[in-house]
Design a protein around this motif. Structure first.
Motif, PDB file in Angstrom:
ATOM      1  N   GLU A   5     -21.673  30.677   6.264  1.00 20.21           N
ATOM      2  CA  GLU A   5     -20.477  30.587   7.100  1.00 20.21           C
ATOM      3  C   GLU A   5     -19.941  31.983   7.444  1.00 20.21           C
ATOM      4  O   GLU A   5     -19.635  32.282   8.600  1.00 20.21           O
ATOM      5  N   ARG A   6     -19.871  32.820   6.412  1.00 23.10           N
ATOM      6  CA  ARG A   6     -19.326  34.175   6.602  1.00 23.10           C
ATOM      7  C   ARG A   6     -20.196  34.977   7.567  1.00 23.10           C
ATOM      8  O   ARG A   6     -19.696  35.594   8.502  1.00 23.10           O
ATOM      9  N   PRO A  24     -23.869  21.713  16.721  1.00 21.82           N
ATOM     10  CA  PRO A  24     -22.439  21.468  16.957  1.00 21.82           C
ATOM     11  C   PRO A  24     -21.716  22.704  17.487  1.00 21.82           C
ATOM     12  O   PRO A  24     -20.772  22.583  18.272  1.00 21.82           O
ATOM     13  N   MET A  60       0.845  -1.213   0.000  1.00 16.62           N
ATOM     14  CA  MET A  60       0.000   0.000   0.000  1.00 16.62           C
ATOM     15  C   MET A  60       0.874   1.254   0.000  1.00 16.62           C
ATOM     16  O   MET A  60       1.840   1.329   0.751  1.00 16.62           O
ATOM     17  N   THR A  61       0.559   2.183  -0.832  1.00 14.95           N
ATOM     18  CA  THR A  61       1.362   3.404  -0.943  1.00 14.95           C
ATOM     19  C   THR A  61       0.531   4.581  -0.451  1.00 14.95           C
ATOM     20  O   THR A  61      -0.679   4.545  -0.499  1.00 14.95           O
ATOM     21  N   THR A  62       1.214   5.584   0.025  1.00 17.88           N
ATOM     22  CA  THR A  62       0.449   6.761   0.437  1.00 17.88           C
ATOM     23  C   THR A  62       0.754   7.917  -0.486  1.00 17.88           C
ATOM     24  O   THR A  62       1.819   8.002  -1.071  1.00 17.88           O
ATOM     25  N   THR A  63      -0.192   8.798  -0.600  1.00 16.45           N
ATOM     26  CA  THR A  63       0.017   9.997  -1.410  1.00 16.45           C
ATOM     27  C   THR A  63      -0.548  11.187  -0.657  1.00 16.45           C
ATOM     28  O   THR A  63      -1.375  11.035   0.229  1.00 16.45           O
ATOM     29  N   THR A  64      -0.056  12.335  -0.969  1.00 17.30           N
ATOM     30  CA  THR A  64      -0.537  13.524  -0.264  1.00 17.30           C
ATOM     31  C   THR A  64      -1.602  14.261  -1.054  1.00 17.30           C
ATOM     32  O   THR A  64      -2.144  15.246  -0.598  1.00 17.30           O
ATOM     33  N   GLU A  65      -1.885  13.762  -2.261  1.00 18.81           N
ATOM     34  CA  GLU A  65      -2.871  14.472  -3.079  1.00 18.81           C
ATOM     35  C   GLU A  65      -4.262  14.263  -2.520  1.00 18.81           C
ATOM     36  O   GLU A  65      -4.615  13.183  -2.074  1.00 18.81           O
ATOM     37  N   SER A  66      -5.053  15.309  -2.535  1.00 17.49           N
ATOM     38  CA  SER A  66      -6.439  15.154  -2.108  1.00 17.49           C
ATOM     39  C   SER A  66      -7.317  15.147  -3.345  1.00 17.49           C
ATOM     40  O   SER A  66      -7.032  15.833  -4.321  1.00 17.49           O
ATOM     41  N   PRO A  67      -8.394  14.337  -3.317  1.00 19.68           N
ATOM     42  CA  PRO A  67      -9.250  14.270  -4.491  1.00 19.68           C
ATOM     43  C   PRO A  67      -9.911  15.613  -4.752  1.00 19.68           C
ATOM     44  O   PRO A  67     -10.338  16.292  -3.818  1.00 19.68           O
ATOM     45  N   LYS A  99     -12.648  18.273  -5.642  1.00 19.08           N
ATOM     46  CA  LYS A  99     -14.099  18.284  -5.463  1.00 19.08           C
ATOM     47  C   LYS A  99     -14.777  18.547  -6.788  1.00 19.08           C
ATOM     48  O   LYS A  99     -14.342  19.415  -7.540  1.00 19.08           O
ATOM     49  N   ALA A 101     -23.792  28.164   1.221  1.00 18.05           N
ATOM     50  CA  ALA A 101     -23.003  27.707   2.386  1.00 18.05           C
ATOM     51  C   ALA A 101     -21.909  28.704   2.782  1.00 18.05           C
ATOM     52  O   ALA A 101     -21.748  29.006   3.964  1.00 18.05           O
ATOM     53  N   ASP A 102     -21.183  29.217   1.772  1.00 17.11           N
ATOM     54  CA  ASP A 102     -20.107  30.164   2.098  1.00 17.11           C
ATOM     55  C   ASP A 102     -20.659  31.434   2.730  1.00 17.11           C
ATOM     56  O   ASP A 102     -20.072  31.998   3.651  1.00 17.11           O
ATOM     57  N   ALA A 145     -19.719  22.640  20.958  1.00 15.65           N
ATOM     58  CA  ALA A 145     -18.304  23.028  21.057  1.00 15.65           C
ATOM     59  C   ALA A 145     -18.114  24.242  21.963  1.00 15.65           C
ATOM     60  O   ALA A 145     -16.986  24.600  22.293  1.00 15.65           O
TER      61      ALA A 145
END
Lengths: 220, 379
Positions: free
Chosen positions: B236-237, B274, B1-8, B10, B232-233, B278
């Motif tokens: 959030e803002r 949430p 198994m290899t790891t990668t730092t790339e994120s899929p 969106k 959503a943004d 928190a």
């Protein structure tokens, strides 16, 4: 405040990133000011207020960012959970840079003045390198996709840390008087920690989480 | 198994495409309401009367409103259906008002369920459960005051009727809604399809009502989902801006705007849980947000009324709005009264945190057992 809903401006993770970059800019400012007191002949009193005010702002920004990260997860769900975890770590690292700048200022408060020594130019050059690295870390935070830039940064940080570690060891074994080597050893130690924290910021931003992939996928 | 730092990466739909999709879904929602209305009309008069006989008792109507909303987890959906039914003339305004009030109570189940997710952490659970149940207590108290007042004086429905008269005409008349004309064609197509396969009278009406309900629920679900993506943004803002320095009226306005935007009070109130858990927002700052959400959610019933052919549908939609605004005016401005739901929620959270089974019992009792028993007794 409510009208912010209708305004066109950054939102979501871009806003958090921008806020984090401003926190890093504050940390850089604190570092530069504290360095001035140690290396450029400025008095402790003339920069202390600025450094302490900036540090308060850094601490406040850390709290705001923590809240923003919780709000982000609550509103957007877990899409950015890797980045949220990374930012939780990296804002702590930036906050520590602020603390280390304050520690540097405390050296000046103890009467350390390296502004007219034989190695002053070398120290100023090192300070400049670290300050520039803070700007580069901010650039990487804003756009963490340039892999070459990230790799070069990490290499530079590793080399600098190694160099600072060597300087600390040299101080430890130096036969020069303590009043000369101890302040330098402490300063190098602070700088080494700052560089380590900067490297941590970049690593956290660019490697939020390791994704396991099937070896078969690598063949494609 | 290899790891990668790339994120899929969106995959997101372009905003313009999503906006068009939302408009289409709103159109679908209005078609659904109209299908519901047409389906009831197709049924015979006797069937119509027997369908709604059980809710002629206002207490039964109240509990049906709670149960229906708990079932679909959306007061927007249940109030739209009620408005659609009033639009047929089969359900009267008097019978619909308690159902609308019940929907207001039923909708609070979602954030209460969300708060149960924090059960493992005592302090977090206490804050989350209090933040969720303050909405329950407010709505129950508002209904306890305003339902008897309505039953005795008819004040809410009279006020709503007066506004409705001004806007679309007097009760009993046929309102030529422009929206109704836009949705007429697809409703006709659906009816033709069912008639072609041999359905008529009650069978035809029933299948049209079911189709209408499914369309309304699906359309609302996807409207909410897509609107959440679109805003959503902004949510959030503005939450960050208000949580940082605002409270009271500002928070209430924010709750209203978010709810109108996403067409769901449950989304607004559930986002806050949430944050409460928190400790990012205090119970007293969450409270006005939920009240704003109460008012904001009434927009959906008003929208549904646009597809109805009787002014009474709009009257019921307006009752929902006036009820929630009146509730706020009665219970929020005076500090000592404002504190009642807060204190009750805090008290219940204190008990729930020590005996967690009671929290679950509370949800099951308030949102299922009591309404079921109420319907059984009062229908």
């Amino acid at each position: 405040m409510v009208m912010s809903f209708f305004r066109r401006s950054e939102g979501g993770f871009e806003a958090i990133t921008a806020h984090t970059v401003s926190m890093l800019a504050d940390a850089r400012h604190s570092f530069d000011m504290a360095s001035t007191a140690l290396l450029s002949g400025a008095t402790h009193a003339s920069v202390a207020e600025d450094v302490y005010t900036t540090d308060d702002r850094i601490n406040q920004t850390e709290q705001e960012l923590r809240r923003e990260l919780v709000v982000h997860v609550s509103v957007q769900g877990t899409d950015d959970i890797g980045a949220v975890l990374a930012y939780t770590l990296l804002i702590k690292k930036i906050e520590r840079i602020g603390d280390q700048a304050k520690n540097m200022l405390d050296l000046a408060d103890e009467g350390v003045d390296l502004g007219s020594e034989s190695d002053t130019d070398e120290l100023i050059a090192l300070r400049r390198t670290i300050s520039v690295m803070m700007g580069e870390a901010a650039d990487i935070l804003s756009d963490p996709t340039n892999e070459d830039e990230v790799a070069a940064y990490r290499q530079k940080a590793d080399a600098l840390r190694f160099s600072l570690e060597t300087q600390i060891r040299e101080c430890m074994h130096s036969e020069k008087p303590g009043s000369e080597v101890v302040p330098r050893a402490i300063l190098y130690r602070y700088w080494k920690r700052i560089v380590a924290n900067l490297a941590g910021v970049v690593i956290s931003a660019t490697e939020p989480i390791h994704r396991e992939i099937d070896p078969d996928d690598l063949d494609d | 198994m290899t790891t990668t730092t790339e994120s899929p990466e969106k995959r997101t739909m372009p905003t313009a495409v999503r906006s068009v999709l939302v408009f289409l879904l709103i159109y679908g929602f209005l078609v659904g309401v109209s299908l519901l209305e047409s389906g009831i009309k197709v049924m015979g008069q006797d069937t119509q009367e027997s369908l709604f006989q059980g809710v002629s008792n206002p207490i039964a109507g109240l509990f049906v409103g709670i149960l229906g909303t708990v079932l679909v987890q959306s007061s927007s959906a249940s109030t739209s259906v009620i408005v659609g039914l009033v639009g047929t003339g089969a359900l009267g305004v008097d019978a619909a008002v308690p159902m609308i009030m019940g929907a207001n109570i039923g909708t609070t189940v979602t954030n209460t369920l969300v708060s149960l997710g924090s059960m493992r952490q005592s302090e977090e659970f206490k804050r989350a459960f209090a933040a969720a149940t303050v909405h329950d207590f407010f709505n129950v108290i508002a209904v306890s005051i305003l339902l008897p007042v309505e039953l005795i004086t008819g004040w809410l429905s009279s006020a709503a009727e007066a506004i409705s008269d001004e806007l679309v005409g007097t009760a009993g008349s046929e309102w030529k809604s422009p929206i109704k004309r836009w949705v007429k064609e697809p409703v006709g197509w659906v009816q033709d399809i069912y008639e072609d396969i041999g359905l008529e009278m009650n069978a035809l009406g029933t299948i049209m009502v079911i189709t209408g309900l499914v369309v309304v629920l699906l359309a609302l679900t996807f409207i909410t989902k897509n609107m959440k993506q679109l805003v959503a943004d902004r949510v959030e803002r503005s939450l960050n801006a208000v949580l940082g320095s605002g409270g009271g009226t500002v928070a209430m306005l924010l709750g209203l705007i978010i709810t109108v935007s996403v067409q769901s009070s449950s989304i607004t109130t559930s986002i806050m849980i949430p944050l409460a858990a928190a400790g990012v927002v205090s119970l007293r700052n969450i409270y006005p947000v939920t009240l704003g959400a109460n008012v904001g959610t009434t927009i959906t019933a008003l929208l549904a009324a646009l597809a109805a052919s009787k002014p009474e549908a709009l009257t019921v939609g307006l009752v929902h709005t006036i009820f929630n605004v009146t509730g706020i005016l009665l219970l929020y401005p005076i500090t000592r009264i404002r504190e009642i739901p807060v204190r009750l929620a805090q008290g219940l959270a204190e008990i729930a945190v020590t005996r967690q089974a009671l929290a679950v019992t509370y949800v099951v009792t308030v949102f299922l057992i009591v309404p079921l028993a109420g319907v059984a007794i009062f229908r």
